[in-house]
Structure formats: C-alpha cells, structure tokens
Motif scaffolding. Structure first.
Motif, mmCIF file in Angstrom:
data_model
loop_
_atom_site.group_PDB
_atom_site.id
_atom_site.type_symbol
_atom_site.label_atom_id
_atom_site.label_comp_id
_atom_site.label_asym_id
_atom_site.label_seq_id
_atom_site.Cartn_x
_atom_site.Cartn_y
_atom_site.Cartn_z
ATOM 1 N N TYR A 66 0.860 -1.186 0.000
ATOM 2 C CA TYR A 66 0.000 0.000 0.000
ATOM 3 C C TYR A 66 0.895 1.235 0.000
ATOM 4 O O TYR A 66 1.384 1.660 1.049
ATOM 5 C CB TYR A 66 -0.951 -0.055 1.199
ATOM 6 N N PRO A 67 1.120 1.815 -1.176
ATOM 7 C CA PRO A 67 2.156 2.845 -1.340
ATOM 8 C C PRO A 67 1.935 4.125 -0.552
ATOM 9 O O PRO A 67 2.902 4.848 -0.284
ATOM 10 C CB PRO A 67 2.129 3.124 -2.848
ATOM 11 N N VAL A 68 0.699 4.463 -0.159
ATOM 12 C CA VAL A 68 0.463 5.743 0.511
ATOM 13 C C VAL A 68 0.098 5.577 1.982
ATOM 14 O O VAL A 68 -0.295 6.544 2.638
ATOM 15 C CB VAL A 68 -0.653 6.545 -0.197
ATOM 16 N N GLU A 69 0.256 4.374 2.531
ATOM 17 C CA GLU A 69 -0.187 4.136 3.898
ATOM 18 C C GLU A 69 0.970 3.998 4.888
ATOM 19 O O GLU A 69 1.996 3.398 4.594
ATOM 20 C CB GLU A 69 -1.042 2.861 3.968
ATOM 21 N N ASP A 70 0.728 4.577 6.073
ATOM 22 C CA ASP A 70 1.613 4.421 7.227
ATOM 23 C C ASP A 70 1.172 3.177 7.997
ATOM 24 O O ASP A 70 0.431 2.338 7.487
ATOM 25 C CB ASP A 70 1.550 5.694 8.077
ATOM 26 N N HIS A 71 1.559 3.087 9.272
ATOM 27 C CA HIS A 71 1.235 1.896 10.059
ATOM 28 C C HIS A 71 -0.273 1.747 10.241
ATOM 29 O O HIS A 71 -0.821 0.652 10.096
ATOM 30 C CB HIS A 71 1.926 1.985 11.422
ATOM 31 N N GLY A 72 -0.934 2.838 10.605
ATOM 32 C CA GLY A 72 -2.380 2.823 10.684
ATOM 33 C C GLY A 72 -2.977 3.334 9.383
ATOM 34 O O GLY A 72 -2.791 4.493 9.023
ATOM 35 N N PHE A 73 -3.673 2.474 8.675
ATOM 36 C CA PHE A 73 -4.228 2.874 7.382
ATOM 37 C C PHE A 73 -5.225 4.016 7.560
ATOM 38 O O PHE A 73 -5.916 4.116 8.573
ATOM 39 C CB PHE A 73 -4.922 1.686 6.716
ATOM 40 N N VAL A 74 -5.316 4.856 6.529
ATOM 41 C CA VAL A 74 -6.199 6.015 6.550
ATOM 42 C C VAL A 74 -7.251 5.929 5.450
ATOM 43 O O VAL A 74 -8.431 6.207 5.670
ATOM 44 C CB VAL A 74 -5.394 7.327 6.412
ATOM 45 N N GLU A 75 -6.828 5.539 4.272
ATOM 46 C CA GLU A 75 -7.724 5.579 3.112
ATOM 47 C C GLU A 75 -8.709 4.414 3.125
ATOM 48 O O GLU A 75 -8.304 3.249 3.250
ATOM 49 C CB GLU A 75 -6.906 5.538 1.820
#
Length: 787
Positions: free
Chosen positions: A756-765
């Motif tokens: 998931y190229p735009v996600e940090d540890h806690g997903f947002v999208e």
C-alpha cells in the motif's frame, strides 16, 4: 508463486458457500462517518453548566467543537470560532483551593478571583513567559522567562529575579587562542607593526582585568557551559531551583522511502532508530538560591545499582562486568511546603524503579521504595523509562502516593516519608487506573476493573484509604470527567456493540446517568451488531485465557474458524466496551454471518490482567502468546465443533507478527493466515518497546533469535497473505521486504504480498482498508471452505 487462494469471488458459489450477509467488505470499510458521530475529548465550562466535546453533526471533513448547556439545550450545538477563541485558556495555574486562577494573555499575566468573579491585570512582561505556579506562600507566583525564574508578589506586583543563569561559558574560562589559530594575514601584520601589536596586547589585558573585577563584585551566576537546560522549576518555598540536562545518544535514525511524494521524486522520511541504541542521558541539577551554588544528583548509592539481570546465566562464556547501571531520572516532585522532594529513578535496562527522597542540600538520594522486576517494570500508573505515572505528595508534605505492581496488580499506595511506612490503599486481583485527588484533597477519584476485567468504573475513596464508593453503573467502559465544582460527572460510555455516547450524572453513588447524545446513524442501527460472548478457555499451562467468541447460527455454520490477534501486545480487546478495532469487529460480524466461528483472544502480554500476564512473553515473543492461539484453536475444535483442518488466523502489527509465527511454527494447526504490517525481525524494531521485553540484541541474542519470524520461515506450509504500508514509520516496510527475500530463497510459493504505497502503520484511506480486507476474506473463503 501460486495464486490459487486469490481466485475471484464468484468461485465461492462452486465451493458450496450458501450463507449470505447484509454486510460486505466494501460496506463496512467506508469512511467511518457512515456509522454516525460519537463524542470525544470532554471538557467542562468553569461554571459547570456546559459540557464541551468533539462531535460532527454537520458531516464536516473532521470533528468540531460542540457544546451542551445542561440547563437549556437538549441537542448539541456547534461552537462558533469566536466562542472557541474565548475558551482557549493557554497557560494557567490555580492556588491550592482553586479560589484564584492566574493565566497568560500574550505577554500579560492576569489574576482571577473565582469566588468574587473578578479579574485584574497583574503584569505586562517584556517577552514570552512560561511555567506559571503559585508558591507555598500563595501571595507569590513564579514564572520562567529568558531561561530564568522570576517571582511576582500578587499584592504589591513587585517582581524579583530568583535565578541567575546564563547560557554559555563563564568569562575568563575560555582558553586563549594559539598563534596557529590566528589568521595568516593578522599574524604577519602583528609581527611587522609594533604599535598595532602593543595596542592589541593592551586591549586583551584590559578585557581580562575587567572580567576579573566583575567576577568578584557581581552576584553569583551559573553558566551552562554549553549544556541545554530544560524543566527549570522553583521549589514552593523559593529556596531551590532544579533543572534537567539531556545528553542525547548518538544513534543512527532509519529512513523510509516515500515513492509517491507530491514532488514526483522519491523522498526519505526520517524514522526511529532500532533497538539496542544508546539511550539519552538525563542529569538533574540543583541550584541552591541561599548558598549560591549548583550541584548534581548522585545515584551511585542506590541499592542494587550494580545488580546483573538473571538472564546472564544463559551466557556462561561471556564475562559480565559489575558496574553502575545507567539510569534515567524524573522530577523532582516538591512537597507542597517545598521542604522535601522526591525523585523517580529507572534503570535503563528496565529492571528497577526507585522512588527516592532527595537531600536538597547535597544531591544525595535516599531510597523510599524499590520495585525490581526481572522482566521489566511497567503497568498502569507505573510509567515508562522517561518517567510519568502516578506519583506525588499529599497536602501534609509528609506522605507521597504512587502505584506499584508489588502484589502482581497495579495498586495505589501511600508512603510516610518520615517513617518509611508504606500503606496499600487498594488491593485485589484488579487494576487501578488514573487516580487523582479531589480539589479539597479529602478523596481519591479512580477508575478500576474491580467489577470485571472487561469493565471500567469510576470510584471515590477517602484520602487515607477505606471503602471505595462506586459512582458509575453502566456496564462497559466509563470514562469519567468531574465538573469543576465536583457536583457532576460527565461520562463517555460505550458497550461491546454500542459506540461511545455522552452521559451526565450527579456525583454520588446510585445516581442515574442521563444520556445526552444519540450518535448512531440509521444505517448503522439497521444491522443487529453482535454482543460477543466473553469466554475463558484453558491453556496448556493451566492458565484461563479470556477471549471474545462469535458464534454463527447453527444453520449457517460452515465448520471453519478465524482467530483474530490484536496488535500492540500490551492492549486489551476482550472487554465489554466498543473496541478501538471497530473495523475488525464489523468484519467479524460479516464472517459470522457467513458461517465462520470467530475467536478474539487476550493472549499473554495483553493489558488488564496484572503483572504475570503482562510479562508472560519476557525473552520469548512467540512463546506463550503463540501457544495461547494454538490452545484457542483446540478449544474451538473440542467445544464448538470447528473442523481442525479449517482454521485461519490474522492480525496487524503485533497480531501480524503472531500470525507469521503461527504459520511458520504450527502449520498443523493453522491452514491460512493474513499478516498485516507485521514485525518480522525484532532486532529491527524500536528500542523503547523491544528492549523492555527482549533486552537488547547485543546482550541477549538468544531472545531475539527465538522471537523473530524470519528465522522460522522454512516452516511455512499453509497459505500466507502479507500486507504492509510502504510509508510505515513504525514497523518499516523493510521488515516484509527482507522476509519476502527469505521466502524466495526458501522456494516457498504459497504466499502473496499486497503493498500500500500511501499508507503508514495505521491505514487512513478507505480504499486501502477495502482492498486489504477483500484479500483477507478471499484468502479465508478459498482456503478454509474448499475441500
């Protein structure tokens, strides 16, 4: 790599999957606003008539500040920007009985008489100031400005400078520049021109003479000598100032590449160092204002300061040096009269916490309480290596209070500093959370799990101990906030299948809570969300392991089961309140609709069950925390008719780590698993968390070797889905890249990776959540339901 377990969803019909659900992954993984709006971040107005909280009735992009006037309104009202600005308190301080309040407005200091409801300007200062506080003589108010402490008399408005601290080196202490350091042209000029040379020499002598005379005639000045001072504070009797000096460890930070940055270039995100790094060093200095001298706290006489940990016995060939251990200091915490102070000391190896009395005249420490744990010191109210936790003084300036796991559970204690007598105020097989004193200092208010590990209730208790009076009654979680006059309690309450709502009640036992918000959307309420059973099954070592159990209707039962592993390690998810894992909770409802049996376990290391449960994974992550999952699977087979060949497992972060260990070490138990944002090698995780549990890889490599999934990858037999955000600055994407290479080298072909190229540890999208959970559902449907 085989892709047979990621077939299109249409294949489900050929596998005989007949059960349906009103839910779908796309439906439940949308922006959570579809569920409704739920209150958070409570505060009271000063008169106790209005409750403020974060809310969103207008479908705004984010929550806003709302209010409820208890005398008038029945519906939350959005607070205007003008009113929000008026509510911004900024820097403020109260005297002991809260009759006076001082607060800052830009560079002005105002005082408010809360009983007479009058306020006036005390001071217009020439620069920003911080750290407001009333002294023991409450006519005096201290504040910090320009790196020094000042004292203001609220009656006369006279101001005096309490400390004389100068950033830099003491004049005359610097070494004279050598001839080699003088620029070439200047050196040549001075050698050629005698008058110029004589004038420069005379100037230097004059400067040195002036510095000498100033040094003998001026008041004492403390020069920081290049050190950065922080936490400058004044004792309540205005006789001592203390400060902290931090010496940062020279640690190498890691980089996380951002391949999707707006610039179009790959940019590096700065991230944390890895475990085993050199910790920051903290020193505490004492500025004696009467003797005009500065000295530092000495920790060398602490009992057990040279003790070695028990695990050294596992390394008989290594020579262990007996030396003073590194420690971190927090405080000092001054008694109300300013005559005494305590310091909390923690060993950097996480094994010891000392609560000590500080001799303010010498900087020596006298131990009042030592808590030693061969695993690591932690627990509710205990704090972490950098300090924090429950610690302070009673108004009598004789008793201190703190929390300790001495009995195996985090309880509240009093200690008489004069006699050393320690008294437990609470006891039993439950935890105490967030105790604080009433404004009149006659009572404690505290939250506990005394009723049940899965419930939290708010209590009142006499300050020197006695029966606890239970103030809340709603089953679930009760996050309570007292009104300023302590006559009302605002409560954020939730239950297993009911998200958080706001209630208010009188501050007395047996009072009826009044519900103030109804935040669930009609769409959310239209589905009958399950209230999962809380069960306890027996582990192989005899422990009773708590779990949430979701049982399908007998007509829909498909014989398969999924075990969910919560993240964080030290976290509780088996409880009677709305879970922070609300997406996973909804997914478990979907799975149950489809006929799966779902088990959500508070395995060893989970919060809420005391010290032994918390430390059950010491030096072996993937030990008892993993065997609890295996025993949970056996429980499902023996007690709920689950097919032993149709059990899957999944989880994120720590749950992802356990999923990997489960598939690598127990392929006979788990047929499939989804490891999300998972740690694969603990030597690559951070220091603060990992060194508590596994020590450091340099000193305890055995612990790391047996705890890291990457060393067990050859055991993979079942079907594995790996999912990870590429911008994860907590568990780095590097973790799964290294594991992927290991699986490739081992010739494994029964695994897939989703990135998931735009996600940090806690997903947002929502799109990322949806994609991830579609893959998880497809994994389980195609591998657990096929023959």
């Amino acid at each position: 790599m085989q892709k047979n377990f990621l077939l299109p969803l249409l294949l489900l019909f050929t596998l005989g999957v007949q059960a349906q659900s009103l839910l779908s992954v796309d439906y439940i993984m949308r922006d959570p606003k579809w569920m409704g709006t739920f209150p958070s971040s409570l505060s009271w107005s000063e008169d106790g008539k209005t409750i403020y909280f974060q809310y969103n009735l207008a479908n705004d992009p984010a929550d806003s500040l709302y209010k409820l006037d208890l005398d008038k309104a029945s519906t939350p009202v959005k607070v205007s920007l003008e009113e929000q600005k008026s509510l911004e308190k900024g820097l403020e301080a109260f005297n002991s009985d809260h009759s006076f309040r001082v607060y800052r407005v830009k560079t002005q200091l105002w005082i408010q008489d809360l009983r007479k409801k009058k306020e006036s300007l005390l001071m217009e200062w020439h620069e920003p100031f911080t750290s407001l506080g009333f002294l023991a003589d409450e006519n005096l108010i201290s504040f910090n400005s320009g790196g020094n402490i000042y004292i203001l008399d609220k009656n006369t408005k006279a101001i005096r400078k309490a400390t004389r601290i100068v950033s830099g080196t003491k004049p005359g202490n610097g070494s004279t520049a050598s001839k080699e350091s003088v620029p070439f042209l200047e050196s040549e000029n001075l050698a050629l021109l005698q008058v110029v040379r004589e004038r420069k020499e005379a100037e230097a002598k004059t400067k040195a003479y002036r510095e000498t005379t100033q040094e003998t005639s001026e008041e004492f000045v403390f020069y920081t000598q290049g050190k950065n001072l922080s936490n400058l504070q004044l004792s309540p009797d205005a006789t001592y100032a203390t400060f902290s000096v931090f010496s940062p460890g020279s640690n190498k930070n890691t980089k996380v590449p951002d391949y999707t940055s707006a610039s179009g270039y790959t940019e590096d995100l700065n991230a944390r160092p890895k475990v085993g790094t050199k910790p920051n060093k903290v020193e505490i200095g004492i500025y004696d204002l009467r003797r005009d001298t500065v000295y530092y706290i000495n920790t060398s006489n602490l009992p057990g300061i040279k003790d070695l940990p028990d695990y050294v016995k596992d390394y008989p060939d290594k020579k262990w040096e007996e030396k003073e251990r590194d420690v971190t200091l927090s405080g000092p915490y001054f008694s109300p009269n300013g005559k005494r102070a305590i310091i909390q000391v923690r060993s950097v190896d996480n094994k010891d916490r000392w609560i000590t009395e500080l001799d303010l005249t010498t900087g020596q420490l006298k131990t009042l309480d030592r808590q030693r744990d061969e695993a690591w010191i932690a627990g509710p109210g205990i704090g972490w290596s950098f300090g924090g936790g429950t610690l302070g003084w009673l108004p009598d300036s004789r008793h201190i209070y703190f929390q300790s796991e001495e009995t195996g559970y985090a309880h509240l204690y009093l200690l008489d500093v004069s006699t050393g007598e320690k008294k437990p105020l609470t006891s039993g097989s439950y935890e105490v959370f967030d105790p604080f004193l009433s404004k009149g200092k006659k009572y404690w208010y505290l939250t506990t799990s005394e009723v049940d590990p899965g419930e939290r209730h708010f209590y009142r208790m006499p300050v020197f101990g006695g029966p606890m009076e239970k103030l809340t009654s709603l089953i679930g979680n009760n996050q309570a906030l007292l009104s300023p006059d302590e006559k009302k309690i605002a409560i954020l309450h939730s239950y297993s299948n009911q998200p958080t709502e706001l209630y208010v009640q009188d501050n007395k036992a047996g009072a009826s809570p009044q519900k103030l918000t109804w935040g669930q959307s009609e769409e959310f309420k239209s589905y009958p969300w399950r209230d999962p059973q809380i069960v306890r099954f027996e582990a192989q070592d005899g422990a009773k392991v708590p779990a949430r159990l979701y049982l399908p209707e007998p007509s829909k039962k498909n014989g398969a089961a999924v075990i969910f592993v919560h993240g964080a390690g030290y976290l509780q998810n088996v409880h009677k309140w709305w879970s922070s894992y609300f997406r996973e909770y909804m997914f478990h409802n979907l799975l149950t609709d489809l006929g799966y049996t779902v088990l959500d376990i508070d395995y060893r290391a989970s919060a809420g069950y005391g010290r032994d449960w918390r430390t059950g994974i010491y030096r072996h992550m993937g030990g008892k925390d993993l065997s609890d999952q295996v025993d949970g699977a056996k429980y499902l087979v023996t007690s709920h008719g689950v097919d032993a060949d149709r059990i899957g497992i999944y989880g994120g972060s720590y749950g992802g780590f356990i999923t990997l260990m489960a598939l690598f070490n127990h392929p006979e138990v788990f047929k499939s698993g989804a490891a999300l944002r998972s740690v694969t090698d603990w030597a690559h995780y951070n220091h603060g968390y990992t060194s508590n549990i596994l020590n450091t890889p340099e000193e305890d490599p055995i612990a790391y070797r047996r705890s890291s999934p990457i060393y067990f990858a050859e055991g993979l037999q079942g079907n594995l889905l790996i999912a990870h955000g590429m911008l994860d600055v907590n568990v780095h994407f590097q973790d799964v890249v290294r594991l992927a290479q290991r699986l490739i080298e081992l010739g494994k072909d029964n695994w897939e990776m989703a990135v998931y190229p735009v996600e940090d540890h806690g997903f947002v999208e929502p799109s990322s959540w949806t994609d991830e959970y579609r893959r998880i559902l497809k994994l389980f449907n195609t591998t657990l339901l096929s023959d």
